[in-house]
Design a protein around this motif. Structure first.
Motif, PDB file in Angstrom:
ATOM      1  N   THR A   1       0.838  -1.199   0.000  1.00  0.00           N
ATOM      2  CA  THR A   1       0.000   0.000   0.000  1.00  0.00           C
ATOM      3  C   THR A   1       0.878   1.257   0.000  1.00  0.00           C
ATOM      4  O   THR A   1       0.525   2.270  -0.615  1.00  0.00           O
ATOM      5  N   GLY A   2       2.044   1.176   0.672  1.00  0.00           N
ATOM      6  CA  GLY A   2       2.986   2.303   0.622  1.00  0.00           C
ATOM      7  C   GLY A   2       3.393   2.574  -0.819  1.00  0.00           C
ATOM      8  O   GLY A   2       3.380   3.725  -1.293  1.00  0.00           O
ATOM      9  N   ALA A   3       3.738   1.504  -1.551  1.00  0.00           N
ATOM     10  CA  ALA A   3       4.131   1.658  -2.961  1.00  0.00           C
ATOM     11  C   ALA A   3       2.968   2.224  -3.773  1.00  0.00           C
ATOM     12  O   ALA A   3       3.144   3.067  -4.660  1.00  0.00           O
ATOM     13  N   TRP A   4       1.755   1.795  -3.441  1.00  0.00           N
ATOM     14  CA  TRP A   4       0.560   2.280  -4.141  1.00  0.00           C
ATOM     15  C   TRP A   4       0.398   3.791  -3.890  1.00  0.00           C
ATOM     16  O   TRP A   4       0.060   4.559  -4.801  1.00  0.00           O
ATOM     17  N   LEU A   5       0.658   4.204  -2.661  1.00  0.00           N
ATOM     18  CA  LEU A   5       0.506   5.625  -2.325  1.00  0.00           C
ATOM     19  C   LEU A   5       1.508   6.496  -3.091  1.00  0.00           C
ATOM     20  O   LEU A   5       1.204   7.632  -3.455  1.00  0.00           O
ATOM     21  N   TYR A   6       2.718   5.952  -3.341  1.00  0.00           N
ATOM     22  CA  TYR A   6       3.672   6.711  -4.159  1.00  0.00           C
ATOM     23  C   TYR A   6       3.082   6.964  -5.550  1.00  0.00           C
ATOM     24  O   TYR A   6       3.216   8.046  -6.110  1.00  0.00           O
TER      25      TYR A   6
ATOM     26  N   GLY B   1       7.664   7.596  -9.753  1.00  0.00           N
ATOM     27  CA  GLY B   1       6.673   7.452  -8.678  1.00  0.00           C
ATOM     28  C   GLY B   1       5.800   6.213  -8.880  1.00  0.00           C
ATOM     29  O   GLY B   1       5.423   5.527  -7.924  1.00  0.00           O
ATOM     30  N   TYR B   2       5.494   5.937 -10.152  1.00  0.00           N
ATOM     31  CA  TYR B   2       4.693   4.731 -10.447  1.00  0.00           C
ATOM     32  C   TYR B   2       5.568   3.484 -10.423  1.00  0.00           C
ATOM     33  O   TYR B   2       5.112   2.381 -10.155  1.00  0.00           O
TER      34      TYR B   2
END
Ligand code: HEM
Length: 409
Positions: free
Chosen positions: A204-209, A295-296
């Motif tokens: 979810t952290g990676a998703w938030l980036y 970021g993605y």
């Protein structure tokens, strides 16, 4: 349970293409499924954390994450069906026995899933104005998360019971008395289950980036919000990633005897290295995160790491069943059926590709739209939309036409 008995439980019709195709697709689709599970759980937890906060930044995030969680549930289901198909094709003696031994839970799984999804929608219906008014009826979201976790626990149990053929008879007939009720979940391994659940935090952290990069692309002006999302994403990845690795270590230390070889194996280290590399990625990228696709890219790299974890999980199953029970899914009898193989890949690649390209492009462009009035897709994008509808109609016609032809001839 002898290897001969396990082989006798196989589908005598064989499989329509080489079993390695099913094995690889099973790993890939499991990775997609579990990544969607992790985004769903992470987004639902952030919704709960943010909706009742006095901080408007948390509330805004809760609003966005509620939409994410709602959509993620549907992706979890769709992407859960795919590995289900593959596992039941090449591991059918194990998968079906495990399911029959806990039949009530297999059906209950659907009831709990429906209830969990409805609970999330009830929370959504009560919360159309989270940013302005704060959250209401948090109990529905708590219930939803609990039910969705229960669903995951059932699948976890089913996919672990299949690994213990030596226990099937005692489970089916404890002390020699047959219990055909199917009301019991016979086996689970909490550290393993919690490992996959804990990975929700870094994923979810990676998703938030990615979410933050998307807002930047749409010329977001609230710098404080962007900084808040970045700090939260980083915390989720580093702290959450650390916790997940610790739980993973607990899993490795408590592996059942016949699987103990996996702890310290090359596959375990490769999976660990992949996870750690993704957690370290934002720290290495620093300000480049705000440029281009970086970021993605963190979520993309996270998806690759989850594929590696999924592959390691498959090695654990494959080697355990081969070495402890003499079962090799790769020697399944092949009864080549080019039509169904081709249909599968065309459906997946062409129809899925075109339809998804259209939906994702429209969703993307409308989110980034800056001009006056609503977003109108360009002619080229509308063409892709028309093609996706045409292809879907053609697929349905072909499906029924072939069925009719087989029936009539
Ligand atoms: C909605 C909540 C769900 C959660 C939290 C969840 C979670 C999980 C977890 C943690 C695993 C890994 C289990 C393990 O290896 O120990 C898993 C595997 C799996 N899940 Fe889900 N899942 C959910 C829904 C679904 C649905 C709706 C489907 C099917 C339609 C599904 C199909 C599968 C399959 C097929 C596997 C892999 C089985 C195997 O390879 O042995 N899941 N899921």
């Amino acid at each position: 349970m002898t290897p001969e008995m396990l082989y006798a439980l196989r589908d005598q019709a064989g499989v329509p293409s080489h079993p390695v195709v099913f094995l690889i697709l099973g790993v890939l689709t499991f990775a997609l499924h579990i990544a969607a599970v992790q985004v769903m759980l992470g987004a639902a937890a952030l919704t709960l954390r943010g909706a009742f906060s006095a901080d408007p930044k948390w509330r805004r995030l809760a609003n966005a994450m509620l939409t994410t969680a709602k959509i993620a549930v549907s992706l979890v289901i769709v992407l859960g069906v795919a590995p289900l198909l593959f596992v039941q094709v090449i591991y059918d003696p194990f998968w079906y026995t495990s399911n029959v031994l806990s039949a009530w839970w297999v059906i209950g799984f659907i009831v709990l899933l429906v209830a969990g999804y409805i609970a999330m929608y009830i929370f959504y219906w009560k919360n159309h104005h989270i940013v302005a008014e704060g959250g209401k009826g948090g109990i529905w979201m708590v219930l939803s998360i609990a039910l969705l976790l229960a669903v995951g626990f059932i699948v976890h149990s089913l996919s672990n019971q299949m690994l213990f053929p030596e226990q099937w008879m005692p489970w089916y007939a404890p002390q020699g008395h047959i219990d055909a009720g199917g009301r019991t979940l016979h086996y689970w391994h909490l550290p393993r289950f919690l490992f996959f659940i804990a990975l929700s935090a870094p994923v979810t952290g990676a998703w938030l980036y990615g979410y933050r990069r998307y807002l930047q692309g749409a010329q977001e002006t609230d710098a404080a919000y962007l900084a808040f999302v970045r700090a939260l994403a980083q915390k989720l990845m580093v702290v959450g990633g650390g916790v997940a690795v610790l739980i993973g270590a607990a899993w490795m230390l408590t592996l059942p005897e016949k699987m103990a070889w996996f702890a310290g194996s090359l596959w375990m280290w490769v999976a660990l290295a992949a996870l750690l590399a993704v957690v370290a990625m934002p720290l290495a990228l620093r300000e480049r995160i705000d440029t281009g696709f970086w970021g993605y890219g963190i979520f993309g790299a996270g998806a690759v790491a989850i594929i590696v974890v999924g592959a390691a999980r498959e090695v654990l199953r494959y080697v355990t069943l081969l070495s402890a029970h003499g079962y090799d899914p790769l020697d399944y009898r092949v009864n080549t059926d080019w039509y169904s193989t081709l249909l599968f890949f065309v459906t997946f690649g062409v129809i899925g590709g075109v339809t998804l390209a259209y939906l994702l492009t429209v969703a993307w462009k409308s989110g980034q739209h800056q001009g006056q009035g609503p977003y109108t897709p360009s002619l080229a994008i509308s063409r892709i939309g028309q093609w996706s509808v045409t292809l879907l109609v053609a697929w349905i016609v072909l499906y029924f036409a072939v069925g009719l032809w087989v029936w009539i001839r």
